[in-house]
Design an enzyme around this catalytic site. Structure first.
Site, PDB file in Angstrom:
ATOM      1  N   LYS A  14       0.831  -1.219   0.000  1.00  0.00           N
ATOM      2  CA  LYS A  14       0.000   0.000   0.000  1.00  0.00           C
ATOM      3  C   LYS A  14       0.862   1.264   0.000  1.00  0.00           C
ATOM      4  O   LYS A  14       0.605   2.190  -0.760  1.00  0.00           O
ATOM      5  CB  LYS A  14      -0.922   0.034   1.240  1.00  0.00           C
ATOM      6  N   ARG A  89      -9.970   0.364   8.223  1.00  0.00           N
ATOM      7  CA  ARG A  89      -9.565  -1.010   8.547  1.00  0.00           C
ATOM      8  C   ARG A  89     -10.675  -1.782   9.230  1.00  0.00           C
ATOM      9  O   ARG A  89     -10.498  -2.969   9.527  1.00  0.00           O
ATOM     10  CB  ARG A  89      -8.360  -0.964   9.483  1.00  0.00           C
ATOM     11  N   ARG A 128      11.312  -7.016   5.463  1.00  0.00           N
ATOM     12  CA  ARG A 128      11.239  -5.578   5.775  1.00  0.00           C
ATOM     13  C   ARG A 128      11.758  -5.332   7.178  1.00  0.00           C
ATOM     14  O   ARG A 128      12.423  -4.337   7.438  1.00  0.00           O
ATOM     15  CB  ARG A 128       9.801  -5.084   5.625  1.00  0.00           C
ATOM     16  N   ARG A 134      10.969  -1.408  12.462  1.00  0.00           N
ATOM     17  CA  ARG A 134       9.615  -1.410  13.030  1.00  0.00           C
ATOM     18  C   ARG A 134       9.445  -2.567  14.002  1.00  0.00           C
ATOM     19  O   ARG A 134       9.650  -3.727  13.654  1.00  0.00           O
ATOM     20  CB  ARG A 134       8.578  -1.503  11.903  1.00  0.00           C
ATOM     21  N   ARG A 145      -0.940  -9.531  13.254  1.00  0.00           N
ATOM     22  CA  ARG A 145      -1.476  -8.502  12.354  1.00  0.00           C
ATOM     23  C   ARG A 145      -2.265  -9.132  11.222  1.00  0.00           C
ATOM     24  O   ARG A 145      -3.292  -8.593  10.797  1.00  0.00           O
ATOM     25  CB  ARG A 145      -0.332  -7.653  11.795  1.00  0.00           C
TER      26      ARG A 145
HETATM   27  P1  ATP Z   1       1.556  -1.890   4.872  1.00  0.00           P
HETATM   28  O1  ATP Z   1       2.744  -2.768   5.056  1.00  0.00           O
HETATM   29  O2  ATP Z   1       0.728  -2.346   3.684  1.00  0.00           O
HETATM   30  O3  ATP Z   1       1.915  -0.459   4.789  1.00  0.00           O
HETATM   31  P2  ATP Z   1       0.913  -2.328   7.675  1.00  0.00           P
HETATM   32  O4  ATP Z   1      -0.280  -3.009   8.269  1.00  0.00           O
HETATM   33  O5  ATP Z   1       2.205  -3.038   7.812  1.00  0.00           O
HETATM   34  O6  ATP Z   1       0.603  -2.065   6.157  1.00  0.00           O
HETATM   35  P3  ATP Z   1       0.481   0.327   8.727  1.00  0.00           P
HETATM   36  O7  ATP Z   1      -0.644   0.614   7.814  1.00  0.00           O
HETATM   37  O8  ATP Z   1       1.630   1.230   8.704  1.00  0.00           O
HETATM   38  O9  ATP Z   1       1.211  -1.030   8.405  1.00  0.00           O
HETATM   39  O10 ATP Z   1      -0.121   0.183  10.222  1.00  0.00           O
HETATM   40  C1  ATP Z   1       0.682  -0.156  11.329  1.00  0.00           C
HETATM   41  C2  ATP Z   1      -0.182  -0.307  12.574  1.00  0.00           C
HETATM   42  O11 ATP Z   1      -0.834   0.943  12.895  1.00  0.00           O
HETATM   43  C3  ATP Z   1      -1.327  -1.316  12.483  1.00  0.00           C
HETATM   44  O12 ATP Z   1      -0.907  -2.629  12.727  1.00  0.00           O
HETATM   45  C4  ATP Z   1      -2.311  -0.758  13.544  1.00  0.00           C
HETATM   46  O13 ATP Z   1      -1.912  -1.125  14.837  1.00  0.00           O
HETATM   47  C5  ATP Z   1      -2.152   0.741  13.430  1.00  0.00           C
HETATM   48  N1  ATP Z   1      -3.143   1.319  12.483  1.00  0.00           N
HETATM   49  C6  ATP Z   1      -2.872   1.866  11.269  1.00  0.00           C
HETATM   50  N2  ATP Z   1      -4.003   2.262  10.659  1.00  0.00           N
HETATM   51  C7  ATP Z   1      -5.023   1.935  11.496  1.00  0.00           C
HETATM   52  C8  ATP Z   1      -6.446   2.066  11.427  1.00  0.00           C
HETATM   53  N3  ATP Z   1      -7.061   2.573  10.360  1.00  0.00           N
HETATM   54  N4  ATP Z   1      -7.183   1.631  12.485  1.00  0.00           N
HETATM   55  C9  ATP Z   1      -6.597   1.116  13.557  1.00  0.00           C
HETATM   56  N5  ATP Z   1      -5.271   0.953  13.689  1.00  0.00           N
HETATM   57  C10 ATP Z   1      -4.478   1.348  12.675  1.00  0.00           C
HETATM   58 MG    MG Z   2       2.201   1.332   5.227  1.00  0.00          MG
END
Ligand code: ATP
Ligand code: MG
Length: 190
Positions: A14, A89, A128, A134, A145
């Site tokens: 994303k 989400r 990653r 992270r 997750r």
């Molecule tokens: P990607 O790798 O595709 O960027 P990701 O799930 O690894 O996705 P982020 O989108 O950066 O990473 O989100 C990291 C964390 O932040 C999530 O696991 C969650 O705890 C929190 N978070 C992010 N967006 C939301 C949301 N819309 N609602 C609730 N928690 C969120």
């Molecule tokens: Mg992201």
């Protein structure tokens, strides 16, 4: 206005694809993950709270997340449109986003679902984790997750289908090819 939800599991790409679309179409970008990580880095109260959820692989509570999103949205002036990356989400977040946009005379144009098989997601995220720094990119938290994604976030696919906004994108393969497929879909709607 071009308001696009970029959707997909953790590690689906994303963030990468959002940056490219933003550049190509001159849009604003909201990454809720980036917003939360900035708060953590700055050691704010919100950051401390967010960290306790993120480190467990859980979602931040909806009401909090929705308020943060509204603030970011209001900070954009003369916007051509927004890429929503990592939001919504949950069904509740999707409903609130719809209301928020309607109150501004807008709506979501398109939801792009970056589809990637689970084994590939795990592999990408573990890789990653070696360089991202992270805390949530370790195998145990990655599994949590993904569970949260399949149980709480996946139902949004049907929700956006009902809205008539859903678009499936094959998220595995050459990154540039994925970008081109996305741009093609956006151009159809422009
Ligand atoms: P990607 O790798 O595709 O960027 P990701 O799930 O690894 O996705 P982020 O989108 O950066 O990473 O989100 C990291 C964390 O932040 C999530 O696991 C969650 O705890 C929190 N978070 C992010 N967006 C939301 C949301 N819309 N609602 C609730 N928690 C969120
Ligand atoms: Mg992201």
């Amino acid at each position: 206005m071009l308001n696009i939800v970029i959707f997909g599991a953790p590690g689906s790409g994303k963030g990468t694809q959002s940056e490219r679309i933003v550049e190509r179409f001159g849009l604003n970008h909201i990454s809720t993950g980036d917003v939360l990580r900035a708060e953590i880095k700055n050691g704010t109260e919100l950051g401390k709270l967010a960290k306790s959820y993120i480190d467990e692989g859980q979602l931040i509570p909806d009401d909090l997340m929705i308020n943060i999103l509204a603030d970011v949205l209001d900070s954009f002036k003369d916007s051509k449109g927004v890429i929503f990356d990592g939001f919504p989400r949950t069904i509740n977040q999707a409903e609130e986003l719809k209301k928020m946009l309607a109150a501004r005379g807008q709506e979501i144009t398109l939801m792009l679902d970056l589809n990637v098989p689970e084994e590939e997601l795990v592999e990408r995220l573990i890789n990653r984790g070696k360089s991202s720094g992270r805390a949530d990119d370790n195998e145990e938290t990655i599994r949590k997750r993904l569970d949260v994604y399949y149980s709480q976030t996946c139902p949004l696919i049907d929700w956006y289908k009902v809205e008539g906004k859903y678009c499936l994108i094959e998220g595995q393969g050459e990154m540039n090819k994925i970008t081109e497929m996305i741009c093609e879909q956006i151009n159809i709607l422009k």
